[in-house]
Design a protein around this motif. Structure first.
Motif, PDB file in Angstrom:
ATOM      1  N   LEU A   1     -79.503  43.610  44.455  1.00 62.65           N
ATOM      2  CA  LEU A   1     -78.584  43.566  45.945  1.00 62.65           C
ATOM      3  C   LEU A   1     -78.730  41.986  46.185  1.00 62.65           C
ATOM      4  CD1 LEU A   1     -79.940  46.949  47.365  1.00 62.65           C
ATOM      5  CD2 LEU A   1     -77.428  46.519  46.429  1.00 62.65           C
ATOM      6  N   GLU A   2     -79.782  41.726  46.230  1.00 56.41           N
ATOM      7  CA  GLU A   2     -79.750  40.275  46.801  1.00 56.41           C
ATOM      8  C   GLU A   2     -79.074  39.081  46.154  1.00 56.41           C
ATOM      9  OE1 GLU A   2     -80.139  36.861  49.082  1.00 56.41           O
ATOM     10  OE2 GLU A   2     -80.767  38.875  49.496  1.00 56.41           O
ATOM     11  N   ARG A   3     -79.298  39.416  44.385  1.00 49.30           N
ATOM     12  CA  ARG A   3     -78.542  38.550  43.577  1.00 49.30           C
ATOM     13  C   ARG A   3     -76.970  38.701  43.697  1.00 49.30           C
ATOM     14  NH1 ARG A   3     -79.511  35.292  39.318  1.00 49.30           N
ATOM     15  NH2 ARG A   3     -77.732  35.240  37.557  1.00 49.30           N
ATOM     16  N   SER A   4     -76.519  39.942  44.018  1.00 49.22           N
ATOM     17  CA  SER A   4     -75.268  40.369  44.274  1.00 49.22           C
ATOM     18  C   SER A   4     -74.698  39.531  45.340  1.00 49.22           C
ATOM     19  CB  SER A   4     -75.016  41.747  44.246  1.00 49.22           C
ATOM     20  OG  SER A   4     -75.228  42.512  43.164  1.00 49.22           O
ATOM     21  N   ARG A   5     -75.322  39.503  46.721  1.00 53.61           N
ATOM     22  CA  ARG A   5     -74.960  39.037  47.791  1.00 53.61           C
ATOM     23  C   ARG A   5     -74.857  37.444  47.495  1.00 53.61           C
ATOM     24  NH1 ARG A   5     -78.007  43.235  50.352  1.00 53.61           N
ATOM     25  NH2 ARG A   5     -79.990  41.942  49.928  1.00 53.61           N
ATOM     26  N   LEU A   6     -75.707  36.833  46.680  1.00 54.12           N
ATOM     27  CA  LEU A   6     -75.850  35.378  46.435  1.00 54.12           C
ATOM     28  C   LEU A   6     -74.724  34.947  45.605  1.00 54.12           C
ATOM     29  CD1 LEU A   6     -77.289  32.704  46.813  1.00 54.12           C
ATOM     30  CD2 LEU A   6     -78.683  33.515  44.762  1.00 54.12           C
ATOM     31  N   ALA A   7     -74.227  35.785  44.676  1.00 50.73           N
ATOM     32  CA  ALA A   7     -73.171  35.497  43.957  1.00 50.73           C
ATOM     33  C   ALA A   7     -72.084  35.211  44.574  1.00 50.73           C
ATOM     34  CB  ALA A   7     -73.201  36.489  42.476  1.00 50.73           C
ATOM     35  N   VAL A   8     -71.832  36.313  45.515  1.00 51.37           N
ATOM     36  CA  VAL A   8     -70.751  36.326  46.219  1.00 51.37           C
ATOM     37  C   VAL A   8     -70.572  35.114  47.184  1.00 51.37           C
ATOM     38  CG1 VAL A   8     -69.258  37.503  48.239  1.00 51.37           C
ATOM     39  CG2 VAL A   8     -70.055  38.492  45.883  1.00 51.37           C
ATOM     40  N   GLN A   9     -71.780  34.925  47.830  1.00 49.44           N
ATOM     41  CA  GLN A   9     -71.912  33.723  48.818  1.00 49.44           C
ATOM     42  C   GLN A   9     -71.494  32.351  48.186  1.00 49.44           C
ATOM     43  OE1 GLN A   9     -72.475  33.407  52.138  1.00 49.44           O
ATOM     44  NE2 GLN A   9     -72.364  35.671  52.290  1.00 49.44           N
ATOM     45  N   ARG A  10     -72.160  32.236  46.813  1.00 52.02           N
ATOM     46  CA  ARG A  10     -71.898  31.026  45.922  1.00 52.02           C
ATOM     47  C   ARG A  10     -70.391  30.646  45.654  1.00 52.02           C
ATOM     48  NH1 ARG A  10     -76.359  29.595  42.207  1.00 52.02           N
ATOM     49  NH2 ARG A  10     -74.988  27.958  41.704  1.00 52.02           N
ATOM     50  N   ALA A  11     -69.799  32.043  45.567  1.00 57.27           N
ATOM     51  CA  ALA A  11     -68.237  31.985  44.961  1.00 57.27           C
ATOM     52  C   ALA A  11     -67.431  31.655  46.292  1.00 57.27           C
ATOM     53  CB  ALA A  11     -67.975  33.323  44.635  1.00 57.27           C
ATOM     54  N   LEU A  12     -67.757  31.867  47.533  1.00 54.03           N
ATOM     55  CA  LEU A  12     -66.874  31.871  48.754  1.00 54.03           C
ATOM     56  C   LEU A  12     -66.162  30.520  48.661  1.00 54.03           C
ATOM     57  CD1 LEU A  12     -68.834  33.853  51.504  1.00 54.03           C
ATOM     58  CD2 LEU A  12     -66.793  34.454  50.446  1.00 54.03           C
ATOM     59  N   PRO A  13     -66.394  29.292  48.549  1.00 51.93           N
ATOM     60  CA  PRO A  13     -65.647  28.247  48.527  1.00 51.93           C
ATOM     61  C   PRO A  13     -64.396  28.318  47.638  1.00 51.93           C
ATOM     62  CG  PRO A  13     -67.982  27.523  48.478  1.00 51.93           C
ATOM     63  CD  PRO A  13     -67.905  28.860  48.218  1.00 51.93           C
ATOM     64  N   LEU A  14     -64.705  28.792  46.431  1.00 52.53           N
ATOM     65  CA  LEU A  14     -63.602  29.238  45.734  1.00 52.53           C
ATOM     66  C   LEU A  14     -62.646  30.217  45.967  1.00 52.53           C
ATOM     67  CD1 LEU A  14     -65.024  28.546  41.916  1.00 52.53           C
ATOM     68  CD2 LEU A  14     -63.069  27.215  43.051  1.00 52.53           C
ATOM     69  N   LEU A  15     -63.211  31.007  46.447  1.00 50.81           N
ATOM     70  CA  LEU A  15     -62.503  32.376  46.957  1.00 50.81           C
ATOM     71  C   LEU A  15     -61.673  31.922  48.217  1.00 50.81           C
ATOM     72  CD1 LEU A  15     -64.912  35.562  46.483  1.00 50.81           C
ATOM     73  CD2 LEU A  15     -63.320  34.115  44.941  1.00 50.81           C
ATOM     74  N   GLU A  16     -62.167  31.125  49.126  1.00 53.62           N
ATOM     75  CA  GLU A  16     -61.495  30.581  50.120  1.00 53.62           C
ATOM     76  C   GLU A  16     -60.288  29.702  49.501  1.00 53.62           C
ATOM     77  OE1 GLU A  16     -61.311  30.971  53.330  1.00 53.62           O
ATOM     78  OE2 GLU A  16     -63.309  31.863  53.819  1.00 53.62           O
TER      79      GLU A  16
END
Length: 193
Positions: free
Chosen positions: A162-177
């Motif tokens: 669950l933590e790795r999933s959250r981290l994957a999304v957090q690290r992706a946020l600049p590209l998603l933005e």
């Protein structure tokens, strides 16, 4: 006004209660907690009967064509496949064989996979990344791999995962933005002009 992000997930699982689909849904939900988005899940197990016998895209029924179009028009893709003989499933590859080779250029893609044990965890880097490199997509830096033991009643329950999933999304946020601000597939439109 900024439009909601079009997030499309593709699950390569063949079963109706698929761990790959559950992982896709979980990752889409995490993205949805961070950014306004419209979510759509493509479950390949559901389109398998119409997909498996086709050789050309023109042979596919409208229902499968709609799923392919959803993938091609996505601002962000989440893909998850069960590991089968050290790679993604054949149906997963067959589905992506119908995707236009320029449709995913610069599309951010969050890679995920499920397997029976940790020994298949490199499938993300050794199989999925090369597949989406062909499409010139932007595979996100952190993939998510889950084993059977990470699920309880087809829901993620392992806190480390669950933590790795959250981290994957957090690290992706600049590209998603960035994907929210740029007109979808603008680079494809420029190339076509």
């Amino acid at each position: 006004m900024t439009q909601p992000l079009r997030v499309v997930a593709v699950s390569g699982g063949l079963q109706r209660t698929s761990r790959a689909a559950a992982l896709c849904q979980h990752l889409m939900d995490l993205i949805g907690e961070q950014l306004p988005c419209d979510r759509h899940l493509v479950e390949l197990g559901q389109v398998a009967p119409q997909l498996a016998g086709a050789t050309w895209r023109s042979q596919l029924p409208a229902s499968v064509e709609q799923e392919l179009a959803a993938v091609e028009q996505a601002d962000v893709l989440v893909v998850a496949t069960p590991v089968y003989r050290g790679s993604y499933t054949g149906l997963f590859k067959h589905f992506f064989d119908f995707i236009d080779q320029d449709a995913l250029t610069d599309t951010p893609i969050l890679l995920a996979a499920t397997g029976g044990s940790e020994r298949h965890s490199l499938v993300i880097d050794h199989q999925l990344r090369p597949l989406f490199s062909f499409f010139q997509a932007r595979t996100l830096p952190l993939g998510v791999y889950a084993t059977d033991s990470d699920f309880l009643d087809c829901r993620l329950h392992n806190e480390a995962l669950l933590e790795r999933s959250r981290l994957a999304v957090q690290r992706a946020l600049p590209l998603l933005e960035l994907a929210r601000r740029v007109e979808p597939h603008a680079s494809s439109a420029v190339a076509a002009a």
